[in-house]
Scaffold this motif. Structure first.
Motif, PDB file in Angstrom:
ATOM      1  N   GLY A  33     -36.871   6.958 116.429  1.00  0.00           N
ATOM      2  CA  GLY A  33     -37.453   6.187 115.336  1.00  0.00           C
ATOM      3  C   GLY A  33     -38.869   6.601 115.002  1.00  0.00           C
ATOM      4  O   GLY A  33     -39.612   5.830 114.411  1.00  0.00           O
ATOM      5  N   VAL A  34     -39.256   7.834 115.328  1.00  0.00           N
ATOM      6  CA  VAL A  34     -40.607   8.328 115.080  1.00  0.00           C
ATOM      7  C   VAL A  34     -40.615   9.257 113.867  1.00  0.00           C
ATOM      8  O   VAL A  34     -39.698  10.074 113.691  1.00  0.00           O
ATOM      9  N   HIS A  35     -41.641   9.114 113.051  1.00  0.00           N
ATOM     10  CA  HIS A  35     -41.839   9.954 111.859  1.00  0.00           C
ATOM     11  C   HIS A  35     -43.334  10.214 111.731  1.00  0.00           C
ATOM     12  O   HIS A  35     -44.139   9.313 111.960  1.00  0.00           O
ATOM     13  N   PRO A  36     -43.741  11.422 111.361  1.00  0.00           N
ATOM     14  CA  PRO A  36     -45.179  11.664 111.170  1.00  0.00           C
ATOM     15  C   PRO A  36     -45.723  10.788 110.032  1.00  0.00           C
ATOM     16  O   PRO A  36     -45.022  10.535 109.055  1.00  0.00           O
ATOM     17  N   VAL A  37     -46.950  10.347 110.167  1.00  0.00           N
ATOM     18  CA  VAL A  37     -47.601   9.641 109.068  1.00  0.00           C
ATOM     19  C   VAL A  37     -47.941  10.703 108.029  1.00  0.00           C
ATOM     20  O   VAL A  37     -48.876  11.484 108.202  1.00  0.00           O
TER      21      VAL A  37
ATOM     22  N   GLU B  55     -51.053   6.940 117.768  1.00  0.00           N
ATOM     23  CA  GLU B  55     -51.681   8.254 117.714  1.00  0.00           C
ATOM     24  C   GLU B  55     -51.297   9.041 118.955  1.00  0.00           C
ATOM     25  O   GLU B  55     -51.279   8.512 120.071  1.00  0.00           O
ATOM     26  N   ALA B  56     -50.946  10.306 118.745  1.00  0.00           N
ATOM     27  CA  ALA B  56     -50.602  11.218 119.835  1.00  0.00           C
ATOM     28  C   ALA B  56     -50.746  12.639 119.318  1.00  0.00           C
ATOM     29  O   ALA B  56     -50.564  12.887 118.124  1.00  0.00           O
ATOM     30  N   GLU B  57     -51.089  13.531 120.209  1.00  0.00           N
ATOM     31  CA  GLU B  57     -51.219  14.940 119.865  1.00  0.00           C
ATOM     32  C   GLU B  57     -52.185  15.175 118.699  1.00  0.00           C
ATOM     33  O   GLU B  57     -51.996  16.069 117.883  1.00  0.00           O
TER      34      GLU B  57
ATOM     35  N   TRP C   6     -48.563   8.729 113.901  1.00  0.00           N
ATOM     36  CA  TRP C   6     -47.109   8.691 113.802  1.00  0.00           C
ATOM     37  C   TRP C   6     -46.659   7.280 113.482  1.00  0.00           C
ATOM     38  O   TRP C   6     -47.255   6.304 113.932  1.00  0.00           O
ATOM     39  N   TRP C   7     -45.592   7.148 112.696  1.00  0.00           N
ATOM     40  CA  TRP C   7     -44.949   5.856 112.480  1.00  0.00           C
ATOM     41  C   TRP C   7     -43.846   5.699 113.518  1.00  0.00           C
ATOM     42  O   TRP C   7     -43.225   6.674 113.928  1.00  0.00           O
ATOM     43  N   PHE C   8     -43.614   4.455 113.895  1.00  0.00           N
ATOM     44  CA  PHE C   8     -42.561   4.133 114.850  1.00  0.00           C
ATOM     45  C   PHE C   8     -41.795   2.929 114.319  1.00  0.00           C
ATOM     46  O   PHE C   8     -42.377   1.864 114.114  1.00  0.00           O
ATOM     47  N   VAL C   9     -40.514   3.116 114.061  1.00  0.00           N
ATOM     48  CA  VAL C   9     -39.674   2.030 113.568  1.00  0.00           C
ATOM     49  C   VAL C   9     -39.389   1.088 114.734  1.00  0.00           C
ATOM     50  O   VAL C   9     -38.785   1.494 115.725  1.00  0.00           O
ATOM     51  N   THR C  10     -39.865  -0.139 114.632  1.00  0.00           N
ATOM     52  CA  THR C  10     -39.603  -1.117 115.692  1.00  0.00           C
ATOM     53  C   THR C  10     -38.150  -1.570 115.568  1.00  0.00           C
ATOM     54  O   THR C  10     -37.560  -1.527 114.498  1.00  0.00           O
ATOM     55  N   GLY C  11     -37.585  -1.982 116.657  1.00  0.00           N
ATOM     56  CA  GLY C  11     -36.191  -2.412 116.629  1.00  0.00           C
ATOM     57  C   GLY C  11     -35.221  -1.249 116.510  1.00  0.00           C
ATOM     58  O   GLY C  11     -34.064  -1.434 116.142  1.00  0.00           O
ATOM     59  N   TRP C  12     -35.682  -0.052 116.813  1.00  0.00           N
ATOM     60  CA  TRP C  12     -34.828   1.131 116.691  1.00  0.00           C
ATOM     61  C   TRP C  12     -33.634   1.075 117.649  1.00  0.00           C
ATOM     62  O   TRP C  12     -32.650   1.773 117.468  1.00  0.00           O
TER      63      TRP C  12
ATOM     64  N   PRO D 252     -43.758  13.202 119.394  1.00  0.00           N
ATOM     65  CA  PRO D 252     -44.101  12.569 120.673  1.00  0.00           C
ATOM     66  C   PRO D 252     -43.348  11.263 120.897  1.00  0.00           C
ATOM     67  O   PRO D 252     -42.880  10.631 119.949  1.00  0.00           O
ATOM     68  N   VAL D 253     -43.250  10.896 122.138  1.00  0.00           N
ATOM     69  CA  VAL D 253     -42.611   9.637 122.515  1.00  0.00           C
ATOM     70  C   VAL D 253     -43.559   8.499 122.153  1.00  0.00           C
ATOM     71  O   VAL D 253     -44.745   8.550 122.490  1.00  0.00           O
ATOM     72  N   PRO D 254     -43.058   7.466 121.465  1.00  0.00           N
ATOM     73  CA  PRO D 254     -43.935   6.329 121.157  1.00  0.00           C
ATOM     74  C   PRO D 254     -44.311   5.593 122.436  1.00  0.00           C
ATOM     75  O   PRO D 254     -43.569   5.644 123.419  1.00  0.00           O
ATOM     76  N   PRO D 255     -45.454   4.940 122.437  1.00  0.00           N
ATOM     77  CA  PRO D 255     -45.839   4.189 123.637  1.00  0.00           C
ATOM     78  C   PRO D 255     -44.795   3.109 123.931  1.00  0.00           C
ATOM     79  O   PRO D 255     -44.200   2.557 123.019  1.00  0.00           O
ATOM     80  N   ARG D 256     -44.598   2.856 125.215  1.00  0.00           N
ATOM     81  CA  ARG D 256     -43.678   1.775 125.584  1.00  0.00           C
ATOM     82  C   ARG D 256     -44.200   0.471 125.000  1.00  0.00           C
ATOM     83  O   ARG D 256     -45.391   0.214 125.009  1.00  0.00           O
ATOM     84  N   ASN D 257     -43.254  -0.313 124.521  1.00  0.00           N
ATOM     85  CA  ASN D 257     -43.623  -1.598 123.920  1.00  0.00           C
ATOM     86  C   ASN D 257     -44.725  -1.405 122.880  1.00  0.00           C
ATOM     87  O   ASN D 257     -45.747  -2.080 122.921  1.00  0.00           O
ATOM     88  N   ALA D 258     -44.497  -0.461 121.978  1.00  0.00           N
ATOM     89  CA  ALA D 258     -45.482  -0.209 120.920  1.00  0.00           C
ATOM     90  C   ALA D 258     -45.842  -1.544 120.281  1.00  0.00           C
ATOM     91  O   ALA D 258     -44.961  -2.319 119.923  1.00  0.00           O
ATOM     92  N   PRO D 259     -47.117  -1.805 120.186  1.00  0.00           N
ATOM     93  CA  PRO D 259     -47.525  -3.114 119.674  1.00  0.00           C
ATOM     94  C   PRO D 259     -47.174  -3.274 118.210  1.00  0.00           C
ATOM     95  O   PRO D 259     -47.203  -2.309 117.448  1.00  0.00           O
ATOM     96  N   PRO D 260     -46.803  -4.479 117.826  1.00  0.00           N
ATOM     97  CA  PRO D 260     -46.579  -4.731 116.410  1.00  0.00           C
ATOM     98  C   PRO D 260     -47.917  -4.630 115.678  1.00  0.00           C
ATOM     99  O   PRO D 260     -48.972  -4.594 116.317  1.00  0.00           O
TER     100      PRO D 260
END
Length: 137
Positions: free
Chosen positions: A39-43, A80-82, A86-92, A106-114
């Motif tokens: 569920g990751v996409h570059p901003v 932010e990484a690398e 990056w965007w991360f779709v929550t509920g993926w 990159p892997v999104p952070p665990r429990n990416a904050p809303p």
């Protein structure tokens, strides 16, 4: 590489989704095709516009407003990484990935904050502008 994704019937009546304008819903669904299997996409607003609305007369600023609308509902977060964002779709986790492919993102952070209250407030402030620009009531 674009991927085929599914939309579950519950999507349409989810409270967060019902709060979105029709164009924001379409952008959100279209975005799924271009996210990696996590569920990751570059901003990248211009790229996202070309991916989801290639033949439509929308401006990058329209895409920014729509992303703000989706983020305000807590359906999308940013990290932010690398050295980039990056965007991360929550509920993926609702997407079933039968044959996951190796991601170049990159892997999104665990429990990416809303989105934070400030981010939600900012996106909410953009919402009337987005609806005005897109001619929606």
């Amino acid at each position: 590489m674009a991927r085929i994704r599914t939309i579950k019937p519950e999507f349409w009546t989810a409270e967060q989704v019902m709060e979105l304008s029709p164009m924001a819903r379409l952008l959100f669904i279209g975005m799924w095709n271009f996210c990696d299997d996590r569920g990751v996409h570059p901003v990248a607003y211009k790229t996202l516009k070309a991916e989801v609305f290639p033949a439509d007369d929308l401006l990058v600023s329209d895409i920014q407003s729509l992303i703000g609308e989706v983020s305000a509902q807590g359906l999308l977060s940013e990290f932010e990484a690398e050295g980039r964002r990056w965007w991360f779709v929550t509920g993926w986790h609702h997407q079933v990935i039968n044959r996951p492919s190796k991601s170049r993102y990159p892997v999104p952070p665990r429990n990416a904050p809303p989105p934070t209250a400030a981010e939600r407030e900012y996106a909410a402030a953009l919402l009337p502008l987005a609806r005005d620009v897109l001619g929606e009531a």
